[in-house]
Scaffold this motif. Structure first.
Motif, PDB file in Angstrom:
ATOM      1  N   ALA A   1       0.891  -1.299  -0.103  1.00 17.07           N
ATOM      2  CA  ALA A   1       0.042  -0.113   0.012  1.00 17.07           C
ATOM      3  C   ALA A   1       0.739   1.107  -0.038  1.00 17.07           C
ATOM      4  CB  ALA A   1      -0.788  -0.011   1.515  1.00 17.07           C
ATOM      5  N   ALA A   2       0.598   1.996  -1.081  1.00 11.13           N
ATOM      6  CA  ALA A   2       1.371   3.325  -0.999  1.00 11.13           C
ATOM      7  C   ALA A   2       0.641   4.375  -0.909  1.00 11.13           C
ATOM      8  CB  ALA A   2       2.184   3.285  -2.531  1.00 11.13           C
ATOM      9  N   ALA A   3       1.196   5.402  -0.222  1.00 11.93           N
ATOM     10  CA  ALA A   3       0.337   6.647   0.147  1.00 11.93           C
ATOM     11  C   ALA A   3       1.102   7.659   0.649  1.00 11.93           C
ATOM     12  CB  ALA A   3      -1.097   6.287   0.961  1.00 11.93           C
ATOM     13  N   GLY A   4       0.560   9.096   0.659  1.00  8.84           N
ATOM     14  CA  GLY A   4       1.694  10.236   0.821  1.00  8.84           C
ATOM     15  C   GLY A   4       0.625  10.867   1.898  1.00  8.84           C
ATOM     16  N   LYS A   5       1.184  11.970   2.466  1.00  9.57           N
ATOM     17  CA  LYS A   5       0.537  12.926   3.358  1.00  9.57           C
ATOM     18  C   LYS A   5       0.002  12.160   4.435  1.00  9.57           C
ATOM     19  CE  LYS A   5      -0.098  16.695  -0.059  1.00  9.57           C
ATOM     20  NZ  LYS A   5      -1.000  17.648  -0.488  1.00  9.57           N
TER      21      LYS A   5
ATOM     22  N   VAL B   1       0.781  -6.840   5.115  1.00 10.65           N
ATOM     23  CA  VAL B   1       0.605  -5.483   4.456  1.00 10.65           C
ATOM     24  C   VAL B   1       1.972  -4.645   4.570  1.00 10.65           C
ATOM     25  CG1 VAL B   1      -0.656  -3.179   4.374  1.00 10.65           C
ATOM     26  CG2 VAL B   1      -1.929  -5.346   4.910  1.00 10.65           C
ATOM     27  N   ILE B   2       2.304  -4.101   3.215  1.00  6.97           N
ATOM     28  CA  ILE B   2       3.728  -3.472   3.318  1.00  6.97           C
ATOM     29  C   ILE B   2       3.236  -2.057   2.856  1.00  6.97           C
ATOM     30  CG2 ILE B   2       6.042  -3.468   2.407  1.00  6.97           C
ATOM     31  CD1 ILE B   2       5.507  -6.591   1.733  1.00  6.97           C
ATOM     32  N   GLY B   3       3.766  -1.142   3.850  1.00  5.24           N
ATOM     33  CA  GLY B   3       3.398   0.277   3.582  1.00  5.24           C
ATOM     34  C   GLY B   3       4.579   0.823   2.765  1.00  5.24           C
ATOM     35  N   ILE B   4       4.339   1.501   1.792  1.00  8.64           N
ATOM     36  CA  ILE B   4       5.403   2.507   1.136  1.00  8.64           C
ATOM     37  C   ILE B   4       4.728   4.118   1.348  1.00  8.64           C
ATOM     38  CG2 ILE B   4       6.561   3.347  -1.049  1.00  8.64           C
ATOM     39  CD1 ILE B   4       5.538   0.843  -2.356  1.00  8.64           C
ATOM     40  N   PRO B   5       5.951   4.793   2.582  1.00  6.12           N
ATOM     41  CA  PRO B   5       5.511   6.119   2.605  1.00  6.12           C
ATOM     42  C   PRO B   5       5.697   6.877   1.128  1.00  6.12           C
ATOM     43  CG  PRO B   5       6.838   5.312   4.178  1.00  6.12           C
ATOM     44  CD  PRO B   5       6.543   4.281   3.025  1.00  6.12           C
ATOM     45  N   ILE B   6       4.966   7.700   0.626  1.00  7.90           N
ATOM     46  CA  ILE B   6       5.194   8.313  -0.527  1.00  7.90           C
ATOM     47  C   ILE B   6       5.707   9.886  -0.026  1.00  7.90           C
ATOM     48  CG2 ILE B   6       4.458   9.272  -2.673  1.00  7.90           C
ATOM     49  CD1 ILE B   6       4.815   6.402  -2.701  1.00  7.90           C
ATOM     50  N   LYS B   7       6.694  10.237  -0.668  1.00  7.49           N
ATOM     51  CA  LYS B   7       7.206  11.613  -0.407  1.00  7.49           C
ATOM     52  C   LYS B   7       6.317  12.621  -1.124  1.00  7.49           C
ATOM     53  CE  LYS B   7      11.219  14.797  -1.228  1.00  7.49           C
ATOM     54  NZ  LYS B   7      12.442  14.739  -1.677  1.00  7.49           N
ATOM     55  N   SER B   8       5.763  13.513  -0.439  1.00 10.58           N
ATOM     56  CA  SER B   8       4.926  14.614  -0.955  1.00 10.58           C
ATOM     57  C   SER B   8       5.666  16.082  -0.777  1.00 10.58           C
ATOM     58  CB  SER B   8       3.549  14.544  -0.165  1.00 10.58           C
ATOM     59  OG  SER B   8       3.650  14.989   1.122  1.00 10.58           O
ATOM     60  N   SER B   9       4.973  16.915  -1.377  1.00  6.83           N
ATOM     61  CA  SER B   9       5.662  18.303  -1.421  1.00  6.83           C
ATOM     62  C   SER B   9       5.664  18.850   0.263  1.00  6.83           C
ATOM     63  CB  SER B   9       4.878  19.256  -2.434  1.00  6.83           C
ATOM     64  OG  SER B   9       3.714  19.275  -1.983  1.00  6.83           O
ATOM     65  N   THR B  10       4.697  18.275   0.912  1.00  5.35           N
ATOM     66  CA  THR B  10       4.433  18.911   2.177  1.00  5.35           C
ATOM     67  C   THR B  10       5.431  18.859   3.181  1.00  5.35           C
ATOM     68  OG1 THR B  10       2.239  18.057   1.868  1.00  5.35           O
ATOM     69  CG2 THR B  10       2.591  18.974   4.164  1.00  5.35           C
ATOM     70  N   LEU B  11       5.773  17.498   3.682  1.00  9.63           N
ATOM     71  CA  LEU B  11       6.900  17.484   4.522  1.00  9.63           C
ATOM     72  C   LEU B  11       7.879  16.670   4.196  1.00  9.63           C
ATOM     73  CD1 LEU B  11       4.601  17.068   7.942  1.00  9.63           C
ATOM     74  CD2 LEU B  11       6.125  19.222   7.090  1.00  9.63           C
ATOM     75  N   ASP B  12       8.230  16.300   2.938  1.00 15.00           N
ATOM     76  CA  ASP B  12       9.114  15.530   2.243  1.00 15.00           C
ATOM     77  C   ASP B  12       8.895  13.890   2.640  1.00 15.00           C
ATOM     78  OD1 ASP B  12      10.469  17.309   0.653  1.00 15.00           O
ATOM     79  OD2 ASP B  12      11.866  17.808   2.472  1.00 15.00           O
ATOM     80  N   GLY B  13       7.704  13.590   2.968  1.00 10.48           N
ATOM     81  CA  GLY B  13       7.397  12.054   2.829  1.00 10.48           C
ATOM     82  C   GLY B  13       7.687  11.640   4.650  1.00 10.48           C
TER      83      GLY B  13
ATOM     84  N   ASP C   1       9.295   6.222  -0.429  1.00 15.38           N
ATOM     85  CA  ASP C   1       9.721   6.014  -1.782  1.00 15.38           C
ATOM     86  C   ASP C   1       9.992   4.734  -2.127  1.00 15.38           C
ATOM     87  OD1 ASP C   1       8.295   8.141  -2.573  1.00 15.38           O
ATOM     88  OD2 ASP C   1       9.861   9.154  -3.001  1.00 15.38           O
ATOM     89  N   GLY C   2      10.249   3.653  -1.021  1.00 16.51           N
ATOM     90  CA  GLY C   2      11.062   2.283  -1.284  1.00 16.51           C
ATOM     91  C   GLY C   2      10.338   1.367  -1.753  1.00 16.51           C
ATOM     92  N   ALA C   3       9.955   1.623  -3.031  1.00 14.79           N
ATOM     93  CA  ALA C   3       8.901   0.737  -3.600  1.00 14.79           C
ATOM     94  C   ALA C   3       9.665  -0.707  -3.867  1.00 14.79           C
ATOM     95  CB  ALA C   3       8.579   1.228  -4.929  1.00 14.79           C
ATOM     96  N   GLN C   4      10.855  -0.697  -4.534  1.00 14.46           N
ATOM     97  CA  GLN C   4      11.588  -1.811  -4.913  1.00 14.46           C
ATOM     98  C   GLN C   4      11.689  -2.736  -3.804  1.00 14.46           C
ATOM     99  OE1 GLN C   4      15.711  -1.787  -6.095  1.00 14.46           O
ATOM    100  NE2 GLN C   4      15.485  -3.544  -7.013  1.00 14.46           N
ATOM    101  N   ASN C   5      12.182  -2.375  -2.502  1.00 18.43           N
ATOM    102  CA  ASN C   5      12.121  -3.136  -1.161  1.00 18.43           C
ATOM    103  C   ASN C   5      10.767  -3.428  -0.670  1.00 18.43           C
ATOM    104  OD1 ASN C   5      14.799  -2.977  -1.003  1.00 18.43           O
ATOM    105  ND2 ASN C   5      15.060  -1.671   0.770  1.00 18.43           N
ATOM    106  N   ALA C   6       9.761  -2.884  -0.905  1.00 17.36           N
ATOM    107  CA  ALA C   6       8.334  -3.467  -0.638  1.00 17.36           C
ATOM    108  C   ALA C   6       8.179  -4.661  -1.339  1.00 17.36           C
ATOM    109  CB  ALA C   6       7.070  -2.235  -1.072  1.00 17.36           C
ATOM    110  N   ALA C   7       8.536  -4.525  -3.005  1.00 24.49           N
ATOM    111  CA  ALA C   7       8.458  -5.515  -3.683  1.00 24.49           C
ATOM    112  C   ALA C   7       9.193  -7.012  -3.221  1.00 24.49           C
ATOM    113  CB  ALA C   7       8.605  -5.511  -5.235  1.00 24.49           C
ATOM    114  N   LEU C   8      10.436  -6.715  -2.923  1.00 25.43           N
ATOM    115  CA  LEU C   8      11.226  -7.437  -2.548  1.00 25.43           C
ATOM    116  C   LEU C   8      10.798  -8.157  -0.946  1.00 25.43           C
ATOM    117  CD1 LEU C   8      14.682  -6.085  -3.472  1.00 25.43           C
ATOM    118  CD2 LEU C   8      13.409  -8.023  -4.498  1.00 25.43           C
ATOM    119  N   LEU C   9      10.424  -7.366  -0.190  1.00 22.73           N
ATOM    120  CA  LEU C   9       9.813  -7.965   0.985  1.00 22.73           C
ATOM    121  C   LEU C   9       8.663  -9.005   0.849  1.00 22.73           C
ATOM    122  CD1 LEU C   9       9.930  -8.185   4.120  1.00 22.73           C
ATOM    123  CD2 LEU C   9       8.758  -5.815   4.272  1.00 22.73           C
TER     124      LEU C   9
END
Length: 164
Positions: A64-68, A84-96, A118-126
Protein backbone atom coordinates in the motif's frame (compact mmCIF):
# COMPACT_ATOMS: atom_id res chain seq x y z
CA UNK A 1 1.40 -24.80 -5.95
CA UNK A 2 -0.04 -21.75 -7.66
CA UNK A 3 1.87 -18.49 -7.18
CA UNK A 4 0.01 -15.99 -5.02
CA UNK A 5 -0.62 -12.54 -6.45
CA UNK A 6 0.63 -9.35 -4.81
CA UNK A 7 -1.79 -6.44 -4.69
CA UNK A 8 -0.29 -3.00 -5.14
CA UNK A 9 -2.71 -0.36 -3.93
CA UNK A 10 -1.93 3.31 -4.29
CA UNK A 11 -3.83 6.16 -2.71
CA UNK A 12 -3.60 8.25 -5.87
CA UNK A 13 -2.55 7.76 -9.46
CA UNK A 14 0.12 10.39 -8.77
CA UNK A 15 1.88 7.66 -6.75
CA UNK A 16 2.38 5.54 -9.89
CA UNK A 17 5.90 6.79 -10.75
CA UNK A 18 7.10 5.42 -7.40
CA UNK A 19 4.89 2.32 -7.36
CA UNK A 20 6.00 1.28 -10.86
CA UNK A 21 9.32 0.20 -9.33
CA UNK A 22 7.49 -2.35 -7.15
CA UNK A 23 5.43 -3.61 -10.07
CA UNK A 24 8.55 -3.96 -12.22
CA UNK A 25 10.43 -5.84 -9.49
CA UNK A 26 7.53 -8.24 -8.88
CA UNK A 27 7.23 -8.95 -12.60
CA UNK A 28 10.98 -9.59 -12.87
CA UNK A 29 10.55 -12.23 -10.17
CA UNK A 30 7.59 -13.74 -12.09
CA UNK A 31 5.13 -12.83 -9.33
CA UNK A 32 1.63 -11.96 -10.52
CA UNK A 33 0.73 -8.40 -9.58
CA UNK A 34 -2.52 -6.46 -9.64
CA UNK A 35 -2.58 -2.70 -9.09
CA UNK A 36 -5.44 -0.40 -8.07
CA UNK A 37 -6.07 3.15 -6.92
CA UNK A 38 -8.04 3.26 -3.67
CA UNK A 39 -8.18 5.90 -0.99
CA UNK A 40 -8.46 5.35 2.74
CA UNK A 41 -10.40 8.61 2.92
CA UNK A 42 -12.24 8.97 -0.40
CA UNK A 43 -13.13 5.31 -1.07
CA UNK A 44 -12.96 3.68 2.38
CA UNK A 45 -15.69 1.11 1.66
CA UNK A 46 -13.94 -0.10 -1.50
CA UNK A 47 -10.58 -0.32 0.27
CA UNK A 48 -12.05 -2.27 3.18
CA UNK A 49 -13.96 -4.63 0.89
CA UNK A 50 -10.82 -5.26 -1.16
CA UNK A 51 -8.78 -6.10 1.94
CA UNK A 52 -11.49 -8.34 3.41
CA UNK A 53 -11.70 -10.44 0.24
CA UNK A 54 -8.00 -10.36 -0.74
CA UNK A 55 -7.07 -13.78 0.66
CA UNK A 56 -10.08 -15.46 -0.98
CA UNK A 57 -9.18 -13.73 -4.25
CA UNK A 58 -5.70 -15.31 -4.37
CA UNK A 59 -3.55 -12.56 -2.94
CA UNK A 60 -0.59 -13.41 -0.72
CA UNK A 61 0.45 -9.89 0.30
CA UNK A 62 -0.65 -6.29 -0.14
CA UNK A 63 1.62 -3.34 -0.83
CA UNK A 64 0.00 0.00 0.00
CA UNK A 65 1.51 3.31 -1.13
CA UNK A 66 0.26 6.65 0.12
CA UNK A 67 1.51 10.12 0.88
CA UNK A 68 0.57 12.85 3.32
CA UNK A 69 -1.95 11.40 5.82
CA UNK A 70 -1.00 7.90 4.54
CA UNK A 71 -3.65 5.85 6.33
CA UNK A 72 -4.13 3.44 3.42
CA UNK A 73 -1.82 0.67 4.65
CA UNK A 74 -3.35 0.78 8.13
CA UNK A 75 -6.91 0.68 6.82
CA UNK A 76 -6.10 -2.29 4.62
CA UNK A 77 -4.26 -4.07 7.47
CA UNK A 78 -7.25 -3.56 9.75
CA UNK A 79 -9.38 -5.63 7.37
CA UNK A 80 -7.06 -8.57 6.54
CA UNK A 81 -4.54 -10.84 8.16
CA UNK A 82 -2.45 -10.92 4.98
CA UNK A 83 0.88 -9.14 5.31
CA UNK A 84 0.57 -5.46 4.42
CA UNK A 85 3.67 -3.52 3.41
CA UNK A 86 3.45 0.26 3.43
CA UNK A 87 5.35 2.57 1.12
CA UNK A 88 5.33 6.13 2.45
CA UNK A 89 5.29 8.46 -0.55
CA UNK A 90 7.25 11.69 -0.53
CA UNK A 91 4.92 14.62 -0.96
CA UNK A 92 5.66 18.28 -1.28
CA UNK A 93 4.34 18.90 2.22
CA UNK A 94 6.90 17.40 4.61
CA UNK A 95 9.16 15.44 2.22
CA UNK A 96 7.40 12.20 3.14
CA UNK A 97 8.04 12.32 6.88
CA UNK A 98 4.31 12.74 7.49
CA UNK A 99 3.59 9.65 5.37
CA UNK A 100 6.37 7.67 7.04
CA UNK A 101 5.06 8.35 10.52
CA UNK A 102 1.44 7.69 9.54
CA UNK A 103 2.44 4.36 7.98
CA UNK A 104 4.86 3.05 10.58
CA UNK A 105 3.09 4.15 13.79
CA UNK A 106 0.45 1.42 13.91
CA UNK A 107 -1.30 0.37 17.11
CA UNK A 108 -0.53 -3.03 18.64
CA UNK A 109 -2.37 -5.85 16.92
CA UNK A 110 -2.52 -4.31 13.43
CA UNK A 111 1.00 -4.50 11.98
CA UNK A 112 2.14 -2.80 8.81
CA UNK A 113 5.64 -3.56 7.59
CA UNK A 114 7.01 -0.24 6.40
CA UNK A 115 9.84 0.47 3.97
CA UNK A 116 11.71 3.70 3.34
CA UNK A 117 10.08 6.76 1.86
CA UNK A 118 9.53 5.94 -1.84
CA UNK A 119 11.03 2.48 -1.16
CA UNK A 120 8.93 0.61 -3.71
CA UNK A 121 11.60 -1.87 -4.80
CA UNK A 122 12.18 -3.00 -1.22
CA UNK A 123 8.43 -3.33 -0.68
CA UNK A 124 8.28 -5.70 -3.65
CA UNK A 125 11.29 -7.67 -2.42
CA UNK A 126 9.82 -7.96 1.08
CA UNK A 127 6.55 -9.25 -0.37
CA UNK A 128 8.52 -11.72 -2.49
CA UNK A 129 10.48 -12.93 0.54
CA UNK A 130 7.23 -13.46 2.43
CA UNK A 131 5.78 -15.49 -0.43
CA UNK A 132 9.05 -17.42 -0.78
CA UNK A 133 8.62 -18.91 2.70
CA UNK A 134 6.40 -21.53 1.10
CA UNK A 135 7.71 -21.39 -2.46
CA UNK A 136 11.13 -22.91 -3.15
CA UNK A 137 11.22 -21.79 -6.78
CA UNK A 138 10.65 -18.17 -5.77
CA UNK A 139 13.27 -18.49 -3.03
CA UNK A 140 15.75 -19.71 -5.67
CA UNK A 141 14.95 -16.69 -7.89
CA UNK A 142 15.58 -14.38 -4.94
CA UNK A 143 18.88 -16.14 -4.18
CA UNK A 144 19.94 -15.76 -7.83
CA UNK A 145 19.06 -12.07 -7.75
CA UNK A 146 21.22 -11.58 -4.65
CA UNK A 147 24.11 -13.41 -6.32
CA UNK A 148 23.78 -11.10 -9.34
CA UNK A 149 23.89 -8.06 -7.03
CA UNK A 150 27.02 -9.42 -5.35
CA UNK A 151 28.75 -9.97 -8.70
CA UNK A 152 27.80 -6.46 -9.84
CA UNK A 153 29.31 -4.86 -6.74
CA UNK A 154 32.46 -6.95 -7.03
CA UNK A 155 32.82 -5.92 -10.67
CA UNK A 156 32.47 -2.24 -9.71
CA UNK A 157 35.16 -2.70 -7.08
CA UNK A 158 37.44 -4.42 -9.62
CA UNK A 159 37.02 -1.50 -12.02
CA UNK A 160 37.70 0.99 -9.23
CA UNK A 161 40.88 -0.82 -8.26
CA UNK A 162 42.08 -0.81 -11.86
CA UNK A 163 41.48 2.92 -12.16
CA UNK A 164 43.43 3.86 -9.02
Amino acid sequence: MEQKTVAVIMGSDSDLPVVEKAIKQLRELHIPVEAHVMSAHRTPEAACAFARSARDNGFGAIIAAAGKAAHLAGVLAAHTTLPVIGIPIKSSTLDGLDALLATVQMPGGIPVATVAIDGAQNAALLAAQMLAIGDGALAARLDAMREDMTRAVMEKDRKLQESL
